[in-house]
Design a protein around this motif. Sequence first.
Motif, PDB file in Angstrom:
ATOM      1  N   THR A  87      -4.519  -6.978  -9.552  1.00 33.90           N
ATOM      2  CA  THR A  87      -3.370  -5.655  -9.800  1.00 33.90           C
ATOM      3  C   THR A  87      -2.967  -4.771 -10.208  1.00 33.90           C
ATOM      4  O   THR A  87      -1.698  -3.890  -9.528  1.00 33.90           O
ATOM      5  N   VAL A  88      -4.583  -3.442  -9.988  1.00 26.45           N
ATOM      6  CA  VAL A  88      -4.759  -1.857  -9.450  1.00 26.45           C
ATOM      7  C   VAL A  88      -5.613  -1.902  -8.524  1.00 26.45           C
ATOM      8  O   VAL A  88      -6.259  -2.786  -8.430  1.00 26.45           O
ATOM      9  N   LEU A  89      -4.927  -1.199  -7.588  1.00 29.28           N
ATOM     10  CA  LEU A  89      -5.551  -0.982  -6.110  1.00 29.28           C
ATOM     11  C   LEU A  89      -5.778   0.861  -6.225  1.00 29.28           C
ATOM     12  O   LEU A  89      -5.258   1.897  -6.201  1.00 29.28           O
ATOM     13  N   ALA A 145       2.656   4.389   3.018  1.00 25.71           N
ATOM     14  CA  ALA A 145       1.733   4.494   1.195  1.00 25.71           C
ATOM     15  C   ALA A 145       2.034   5.076   0.521  1.00 25.71           C
ATOM     16  O   ALA A 145       2.548   6.255   0.677  1.00 25.71           O
ATOM     17  N   ALA A 146       1.546   4.424  -0.275  1.00 20.67           N
ATOM     18  CA  ALA A 146       2.288   5.390  -2.076  1.00 20.67           C
ATOM     19  C   ALA A 146       1.571   6.099  -2.828  1.00 20.67           C
ATOM     20  O   ALA A 146       0.688   4.407  -3.488  1.00 20.67           O
ATOM     21  N   PHE A 173      -2.687   2.233  -5.747  1.00 19.67           N
ATOM     22  CA  PHE A 173      -1.825   2.675  -4.919  1.00 19.67           C
ATOM     23  C   PHE A 173      -0.533   1.588  -5.254  1.00 19.67           C
ATOM     24  O   PHE A 173      -0.751   0.722  -5.657  1.00 19.67           O
ATOM     25  N   ARG A 174       0.925   1.618  -4.881  1.00 24.91           N
ATOM     26  CA  ARG A 174       1.750   0.837  -5.738  1.00 24.91           C
ATOM     27  C   ARG A 174       1.681   0.140  -4.889  1.00 24.91           C
ATOM     28  O   ARG A 174       1.492   0.177  -2.863  1.00 24.91           O
ATOM     29  N   ARG A 175       1.957  -1.621  -4.587  1.00 23.81           N
ATOM     30  CA  ARG A 175       2.206  -2.287  -3.763  1.00 23.81           C
ATOM     31  C   ARG A 175       3.416  -2.406  -3.146  1.00 23.81           C
ATOM     32  O   ARG A 175       4.563  -2.504  -3.794  1.00 23.81           O
ATOM     33  N   PRO A 176       2.877  -2.698  -1.765  1.00 26.39           N
ATOM     34  CA  PRO A 176       4.228  -2.708  -0.521  1.00 26.39           C
ATOM     35  C   PRO A 176       5.014  -3.748  -1.466  1.00 26.39           C
ATOM     36  O   PRO A 176       4.875  -4.441  -1.941  1.00 26.39           O
TER      37      PRO A 176
END
Length: 371
Positions: free
Chosen positions: A136-138, A340-341, A347-350
């Motif tokens: 859930t979190v990267l 990429a954000a 990181f936000r999931r694409p």
Amino acid sequence: MKIIKVEPFILHIPVTSGQISDSTHTISHWGVVGCRIETETGLSGYGFTGTHAHLPSDRLITACIRDCYAPLLLGEDAGEITRLWHRLARSPALQWIGRAGITQLALAAVDVALWDLKAKAAEQPLWHVLGGATSTVLDAYNTDIGWLSIPDDALVAGSVAAVEKGGFRRIKLKVGHADPNTDLTRIEKVRRAVGDSVTIAVDGNGKWDLPTCMRFCARAEAYDLLWFEEPLWYDDVASHGALARATTIPVALGEQLYTLDAFNAFLDAGAIHYVQPDVTRLGGITEYIQVTDAAHARRLPVAPHAGDMSQVHVHLAFWHPASTILEYIPWIKDWFEEPAAVEAGAFRRPQRPGASSTPSEEAFRRFAQPA
Ligand code: 0YR
Ligand code: MG
């Protein structure tokens, strides 16, 4: 999805932080070298490898795509990725001259373009097509604050800003001065400034020999480092094994390894703790999956190296259960349709269909080189 066109491209994108150095490279532009694969459905897939933007060598990669791979792809079904991977990688001509280097970088670009197509055709982001997100979190770790070319004061200020303003909980510092005491001083200054709760990794980019690494590690153990990346020459399995046995600092590597077999040699020797495959240097996503599964089979963490500058790896890392951390370098992200954000250090999931590997039209207008 019949393939009707394979079109190579080269983009040279200026590094946002200006000219930078690590222990072995000085660069001012990032090379985005790859291809667009067009199908008769009207959908196109994009894939690329990452280079230091030297046009003559970049054009060896596009020549391989245009002259060797494209004839093997035209008329084929883009959806049969495993079959096409073997058709390219194990074709008699290319197996003889390839398996590493230029042919493998070109294969990475083709393979990523095929996966991008698969995900676009499914109207899903790549991580969903691969099997869904297991994290859930990267966490993002910031490499861009830690270049060897940054003077000590700016290194400390940049590290503090990344933590306090950028929200990063993890940073990486380059090491590899002629005198390792110079690096130890820099690490100590940053550790003192950011405190104990921030993760610090270091990256030597293969500069030092084994005795220098042993001396460095004996003193660096005091700074609670997450890993020592590429301490030694990239292919030297035995020396990495010796270092891994001699220090409590975990050893990380993989950004310069081209094949599953190369990773297996380090894994079998117990010479690697953090496994760092790069989808742009392995034979694309197809071989990346094999490497990450080999690491996971040994319950080792996978922290991908971002030769794609995290455009594609963000999908792979959200998907694969062995990855919870990914490198962040923001040089080229703004030149893609779905950049990429990172927000608050993660990181936000694409969300868009595909592999986030499609450069923007403006990127082609501004940065295209003769491919
Ligand atoms: C500059 N990341 C790395 C940069 C980076 C290199 O060559 O690309 O430092 O790829 O080692 O971990
Ligand atoms: Mg590195």
